[in-house]
Design an enzyme around this catalytic site. Structure first.
Site, PDB file in Angstrom:
ATOM      1  N   THR A  72       0.862  -1.192   0.000  1.00 59.30           N
ATOM      2  CA  THR A  72       0.000   0.000   0.000  1.00 59.30           C
ATOM      3  C   THR A  72       0.891   1.231   0.000  1.00 59.30           C
ATOM      4  OG1 THR A  72      -0.086   0.348   2.381  1.00 59.30           O
ATOM      5  CG2 THR A  72      -1.621  -1.269   1.486  1.00 59.30           C
ATOM      6  N   ASP A  73       0.297   2.387  -0.130  1.00 57.87           N
ATOM      7  CA  ASP A  73       1.091   3.616  -0.123  1.00 57.87           C
ATOM      8  C   ASP A  73       1.854   3.778   1.191  1.00 57.87           C
ATOM      9  OD1 ASP A  73       0.226   4.140  -2.614  1.00 57.87           O
ATOM     10  OD2 ASP A  73      -1.355   5.563  -2.014  1.00 57.87           O
ATOM     11  N   CYS A  74       1.191   3.416   2.273  1.00 54.43           N
ATOM     12  CA  CYS A  74       1.856   3.590   3.573  1.00 54.43           C
ATOM     13  C   CYS A  74       2.632   2.342   4.008  1.00 54.43           C
ATOM     14  CB  CYS A  74       0.847   4.010   4.631  1.00 54.43           C
ATOM     15  SG  CYS A  74      -0.654   3.051   4.647  1.00 54.43           S
ATOM     16  N   TYR A  75       2.324   1.190   3.417  1.00 52.06           N
ATOM     17  CA  TYR A  75       3.049  -0.057   3.716  1.00 52.06           C
ATOM     18  C   TYR A  75       3.523  -0.658   2.392  1.00 52.06           C
ATOM     19  CZ  TYR A  75       0.961  -0.021   8.431  1.00 52.06           C
ATOM     20  OH  TYR A  75       0.584   0.291   9.707  1.00 52.06           O
ATOM     21  N   PRO A  76       4.640  -0.165   1.843  1.00 53.16           N
ATOM     22  CA  PRO A  76       5.013  -0.548   0.478  1.00 53.16           C
ATOM     23  C   PRO A  76       5.559  -1.986   0.336  1.00 53.16           C
ATOM     24  CG  PRO A  76       6.627   0.973   1.406  1.00 53.16           C
ATOM     25  CD  PRO A  76       5.518   0.892   2.390  1.00 53.16           C
TER      26      PRO A  76
END
Lengths: 142, 384
Positions: free
Chosen positions: B128-132
């Site tokens: 994800t954007d916050c958990y790449p």
């Protein structure tokens, strides 16, 4: 003199042979019957401790095999890892020779190897995998 | 009638003056001096059990890697853990099987973590954007974990069925190996030492009760799943069939492999031996009366596990004294019995808990809220 613990497995057709008679008379063996189970019309087995000269023992086992009696030498024995055992008692549920029993005072599992017929059911029954088949030589233990 | 409060009992424990006995030890005292005197003399009675309890597992927090990952699927030593919670939280269930290794599962992972062993963590994510990060593989152990606590949805069953097998074939069940043609009977409780049998109406056991769990302090979090105190009872108030259950929580890091052990039931699956003990405060004579039950006062029912239906045929009601004797008569035949939960370990737990209370290391807590005193269990109906 040598000791050997053997399981003799014979089919219904072999019931007519007086096995123990032959072992004593023809091969001069001292025999001790530890367990015998014969279901009419089915397979039977006999767990024996045999004691005699090495040559006589060897000849006796050859005789049995010639008579189409399956001989399983019980040099593989059941080994209970006392440190891993939690003494739940699940093994005692399947041990019909009563080698694995609960001590009625301490409720610890006790293993009486002299009663064991090495059927292996306890290995499957043990939830902590604390029972296995291991090799041991009866003569070495003495 | 003399009464004691939790505060009074705890005060005595803190001074090292509390009189504590196990649920077995107290039987001789009651037989000798009667319930009234025993109630005055004894402050706490300890119970214990060590049996396979499938409904067990642990919540783990792995900490964040750099770059971080929102773990979508998680494996611990190739055993899948449930990751459908926050980014680096997971729940490892005791009965989950390894995808690569036979006779190994979640219970073994829990045991290894408690023992301090390293465990291989694998996780994947969609990123994800916050958990790449999309995947991670590393080693963890109980020191590297943040929180790790057992949260067992159903433990401590108040009584349990006994099992036998009417069929012609050997059955591998969670009640152990059942030999053909009623070849054996298995049973699984600590009987007179069992926690919930010593407080049959759960007067002192409720939410927040401090307990011995896996070697350390734990707590009753809730009633357990399938909690059913509405089952029929005998004249001593003991349910005749499985009844109340507890949901338990405790710190995995402080537990000992001596009291939490993985279990494998061949051709059935994995389970977890959970060692648990509950202290029963002797608040009054009624409580002393409850803890003075004996194996001969506790009955259970033998069911035929050869019938693979929801309602298995009930064959006979027996007492735990009969089951403990090693032989039970069924259909005119004497049948050998065997336990599945360890009385040896249950005694160790009751004794250990007793010593901890005697030495002031373990204080009693009164329940924050009671557990439900009645319930109805719904079956699962199959609908179109």
């Amino acid at each position: 003199m040598k000791n050997e613990r053997v399981t003799l497995i014979f089919s219904a057709e072999r019931y007519g042979i007086p096995i123990t008679y032959h072992l004593v008379k023809d091969f001069d063996l001292r025999i001790n019957i530890l367990k015998a189970e014969i279901t009419p019309g089915e397979e039977g087995y006999l767990l024996l401790d045999l004691e005699g000269s090495e040559e006589n023992l060897e000849n006796a086992l050859q005789f049995l095999r010639k008579e189409n009696i399956k001989v399983r030498t019980a040099n593989k024995q059941i080994v209970l890892d006392k440190d891993a055992c939690v003494h739940c008692g699940a093994c005692t549920a399947v041990c019909f020779s009563q080698a694995m029993v609960m001590n009625p005072a301490t409720w610890e599992v006790e293993f009486h190897s002299e009663k064991c017929i090495v059927c292996g059911l306890c290995i499957d029954a043990c939830p902590t995998l604390s029972i296995r088949k291991g090799y041991s030589s009866p003569t070495d233990d003495e | 009638m003399s009464k004691k409060s939790y505060e009074e009992i705890n005060c005595k424990i803190q001074k090292g003056e509390a009189v504590v006995m196990t649920a077995e030890e107290v039987l001789a005292l009651v037989a000798e001096q009667g319930v009234k005197k025993a109630a005055q003399k004894v402050d706490v009675v300890t119970t214990g059990t060590f049996g396979p309890m499938c409904s067990s597992g642990a919540f783990l927090n792995f900490g964040h890697s750099d770059p971080p990952i929102r773990m979508n699927k998680v494996w611990l030593n190739d055993v899948p853990a449930y990751a459908g919670i926050a980014a680096v939280d997971a729940y490892i269930g005791a009965t989950e099987y390894s995808e690569t290794r036979p006779n190994y599962g979640g219970a073994h992972v829990i045991e290894e973590l408690i023992a301090g062993n390293d465990v291989r963590l694998k996780a994947v994510s969609y990123g994800t954007d916050c958990y790449p990060r999309k995947e991670i593989e590393t080693m963890i152990n109980k020191d590297s974990l943040n929180e790790s606590f057992l949260f067992n949805p159903r433990n401590a069953y108040q009584n349990y069925a006994a099992a036998t097998n009417s069929t012609n074939k050997i059955l591998h069940t969670y009640m152990g190996v059942l030999l053909p043609k009623f070849g054996n009977i298995t049973y699984s409780t600590a009987g007179q030492l069992s926690p919930l049998l010593n407080d049959p109406y759960l007067r002192t056991i409720g939410i927040g009760t401090r307990i011995f769990l896996g070697g350390t302090e734990g707590y009753v979090a809730w009633n357990g799943t399938q909690h059913n105190p509405s089952k029929p009872r005998n004249d001593k108030g003991i349910p005749l069939t499985p009844a109340a259950t507890l949901s338990l929580v405790g710190d995995l890091k402080a537990m000992s492999p001596q009291y939490i052990r993985a279990a494998v039931y061949k051709n059935y699956g994995i389970s977890l031996f959970v060692g648990l003990g509950i202290p029963i405060p002797i608040l009054d004579e009624e409580m002393m009366n409850f803890v003075s039950i004996r194996d001969e006062d506790i009955s259970t029912t033998i069911f035929d596990y050869g019938v693979a239906e929801r309602s298995r045929p009930a064959l006979k009601t027996v007492t735990y004294a009969q089951l403990r004797s090693g032989l039970v008569e069924l259909n005119g035949k004497k049948i050998r019995t065997a336990p599945l939960s360890s009385l040896f370990k249950a005694r160790d737990i009751a004794q250990t808990l007793k010593e901890r209370i005697q030495t002031g290391q373990f204080l009693l807590s009164s329940p924050v809220a009671p557990l439900p005193s009645s319930a109805k269990i719904n079956p699962l109906e199959i609908k179109e």
